[in-house]
Design a protein around this motif. Structure first.
Motif, PDB file in Angstrom:
ATOM      1  N   LEU A  59       0.827  -1.217   0.000  1.00 13.81           N
ATOM      2  CA  LEU A  59       0.000   0.000   0.000  1.00 13.81           C
ATOM      3  C   LEU A  59       0.859   1.264   0.000  1.00 13.81           C
ATOM      4  O   LEU A  59       0.451   2.295  -0.517  1.00 13.81           O
ATOM      5  N   LEU A  60       2.039   1.162   0.591  1.00 16.87           N
ATOM      6  CA  LEU A  60       2.931   2.326   0.654  1.00 16.87           C
ATOM      7  C   LEU A  60       3.772   2.470  -0.618  1.00 16.87           C
ATOM      8  O   LEU A  60       4.765   3.192  -0.624  1.00 16.87           O
ATOM      9  N   ALA A  61       3.394   1.758  -1.654  1.00 15.41           N
ATOM     10  CA  ALA A  61       4.067   1.827  -2.962  1.00 15.41           C
ATOM     11  C   ALA A  61       5.478   1.273  -2.921  1.00 15.41           C
ATOM     12  O   ALA A  61       6.355   1.696  -3.683  1.00 15.41           O
ATOM     13  N   GLY A  97       3.403  -4.866  -6.914  1.00 16.54           N
ATOM     14  CA  GLY A  97       4.652  -4.644  -6.187  1.00 16.54           C
ATOM     15  C   GLY A  97       5.766  -4.091  -7.059  1.00 16.54           C
ATOM     16  O   GLY A  97       6.941  -4.330  -6.793  1.00 16.54           O
ATOM     17  N   GLU A  98       5.372  -3.342  -8.097  1.00 18.90           N
ATOM     18  CA  GLU A  98       6.394  -2.717  -8.947  1.00 18.90           C
ATOM     19  C   GLU A  98       7.046  -1.539  -8.222  1.00 18.90           C
ATOM     20  O   GLU A  98       8.179  -1.186  -8.501  1.00 18.90           O
ATOM     21  N   GLY A  99       6.280  -0.951  -7.309  1.00 20.60           N
ATOM     22  CA  GLY A  99       6.817   0.174  -6.548  1.00 20.60           C
ATOM     23  C   GLY A  99       6.761   1.473  -7.327  1.00 20.60           C
ATOM     24  O   GLY A  99       6.834   1.457  -8.558  1.00 20.60           O
ATOM     25  N   THR A 100       6.593   2.561  -6.602  1.00 26.58           N
ATOM     26  CA  THR A 100       6.577   3.887  -7.235  1.00 26.58           C
ATOM     27  C   THR A 100       7.717   4.692  -6.617  1.00 26.58           C
ATOM     28  O   THR A 100       7.595   5.182  -5.490  1.00 26.58           O
ATOM     29  N   VAL A 101       8.805   4.775  -7.378  1.00 29.49           N
ATOM     30  CA  VAL A 101      10.021   5.408  -6.834  1.00 29.49           C
ATOM     31  C   VAL A 101       9.764   6.850  -6.413  1.00 29.49           C
ATOM     32  O   VAL A 101      10.368   7.339  -5.450  1.00 29.49           O
ATOM     33  N   CYS A 111      10.866  -0.944   3.245  1.00 35.92           N
ATOM     34  CA  CYS A 111      11.266  -1.363   4.599  1.00 35.92           C
ATOM     35  C   CYS A 111      10.260  -2.380   5.159  1.00 35.92           C
ATOM     36  O   CYS A 111      10.656  -3.422   5.689  1.00 35.92           O
ATOM     37  N   PHE A 112       8.979  -2.096   5.016  1.00 32.78           N
ATOM     38  CA  PHE A 112       7.953  -3.026   5.514  1.00 32.78           C
ATOM     39  C   PHE A 112       8.051  -4.371   4.793  1.00 32.78           C
ATOM     40  O   PHE A 112       7.977  -5.432   5.426  1.00 32.78           O
ATOM     41  N   LEU A 113       8.215  -4.332   3.463  1.00 33.71           N
ATOM     42  CA  LEU A 113       8.257  -5.575   2.679  1.00 33.71           C
ATOM     43  C   LEU A 113       9.485  -6.413   3.034  1.00 33.71           C
ATOM     44  O   LEU A 113       9.394  -7.628   3.247  1.00 33.71           O
ATOM     45  N   ILE A 114      10.635  -5.761   3.100  1.00 27.43           N
ATOM     46  CA  ILE A 114      11.888  -6.475   3.377  1.00 27.43           C
ATOM     47  C   ILE A 114      11.883  -7.057   4.790  1.00 27.43           C
ATOM     48  O   ILE A 114      12.226  -8.232   5.001  1.00 27.43           O
ATOM     49  N   VAL A 115      11.459  -6.250   5.757  1.00 25.44           N
ATOM     50  CA  VAL A 115      11.471  -6.729   7.146  1.00 25.44           C
ATOM     51  C   VAL A 115      10.455  -7.858   7.341  1.00 25.44           C
ATOM     52  O   VAL A 115      10.726  -8.817   8.073  1.00 25.44           O
ATOM     53  N   ALA A 116       9.314  -7.777   6.662  1.00 21.58           N
ATOM     54  CA  ALA A 116       8.320  -8.867   6.758  1.00 21.58           C
ATOM     55  C   ALA A 116       8.939 -10.182   6.293  1.00 21.58           C
ATOM     56  O   ALA A 116       8.787 -11.227   6.946  1.00 21.58           O
TER      57      ALA A 116
END
Lengths: 135, 57
Positions: A59-61, A97-101, A111-116
């Motif tokens: 959700l946080l891109a 999950g492409e992300g928006t730089v 950070c949320f994705l990696i730590v999860a």
């Protein structure tokens, strides 16, 4: 003279084959390994907390990184993301999950994705320890 | 939600919950450990925030 050992040998809860299955389950879905081993309360906590973390990250891109060995940090982030098993797989298959730089929350999302993912590696190790009778 | 503080609070809450469940077996101890860890997360973040306040000098 014989000496008695005072160390208590851990008694295995699961056979080797079952242990592998437990670890695979724990990787595929956070908490599933604990559920298999009868640790329901912990399973619910892990499942809820890690899936919520993963969802918030998306959700946080944040970006679910793809393996790119030319970029060591990206490769490490990809390995961390892979820790979440099926949610990670579904995200990749759906092209999410492409992300928006350019998003203000991009790095927070990462950070949320990696730590999860990394926390789920610890959860897998915990399930393994329970299966081995160490906990 | 773009509030740095709110995101940090959510992050701290989730991470401390997972660690508490990993480290303790008894639910009461889990709550105590989780609350302690969460508090330390917030305290350290706020302390570092104030330490970095004058930067760049």
């Amino acid at each position: 003279m014989t000496t008695k050992s005072t160390t208590v040998e851990p008694t295995r809860v699961a056979s080797e084959g079952t242990l592998v299955l437990v670890c695979l389950l724990a990787w595929a879905l956070p908490g599933a390994g604990h559920l298999w081993l009868g640790r329901r309360q912990k399973a619910v906590v892990f499942m809820a907390a890690l899936l919520i973390m993963f969802g918030i990250g998306l959700l946080l891109a944040g970006r679910v990184f793809s393996m790119d060995l030319r970029e060591p940090l990206v490769a490490l982030a990809a390995v961390a993301d892979m820790g979440l098993g099926i949610p990670w797989l579904l995200t990749k298959m759906m092209g999410a999950g492409e992300g928006t730089v350019t998003a203000a929350t991009y790095e927070y999302g990462n950070c949320f994705l990696i730590v999860a993912g990394l926390l789920n590696f610890l959860v897998i190790l915990d399930a393994f320890d329970i299966g081995m009778g160490r906990k | 939600m773009t509030s740095h503080f709110a995101l940090m609070v959510v992050f701290a809450l989730l991470v401390s919950t997972v660690f508490a469940a990993l480290l303790r077996d008894d639910p009461r101890q889990q709550i105590r450990t989780g609350a302690y860890m969460f508090g330390v997360f917030l305290a350290v973040a706020l302390a570092f925030g104030w330490l970095m306040y004058p930067l760049p000098l």
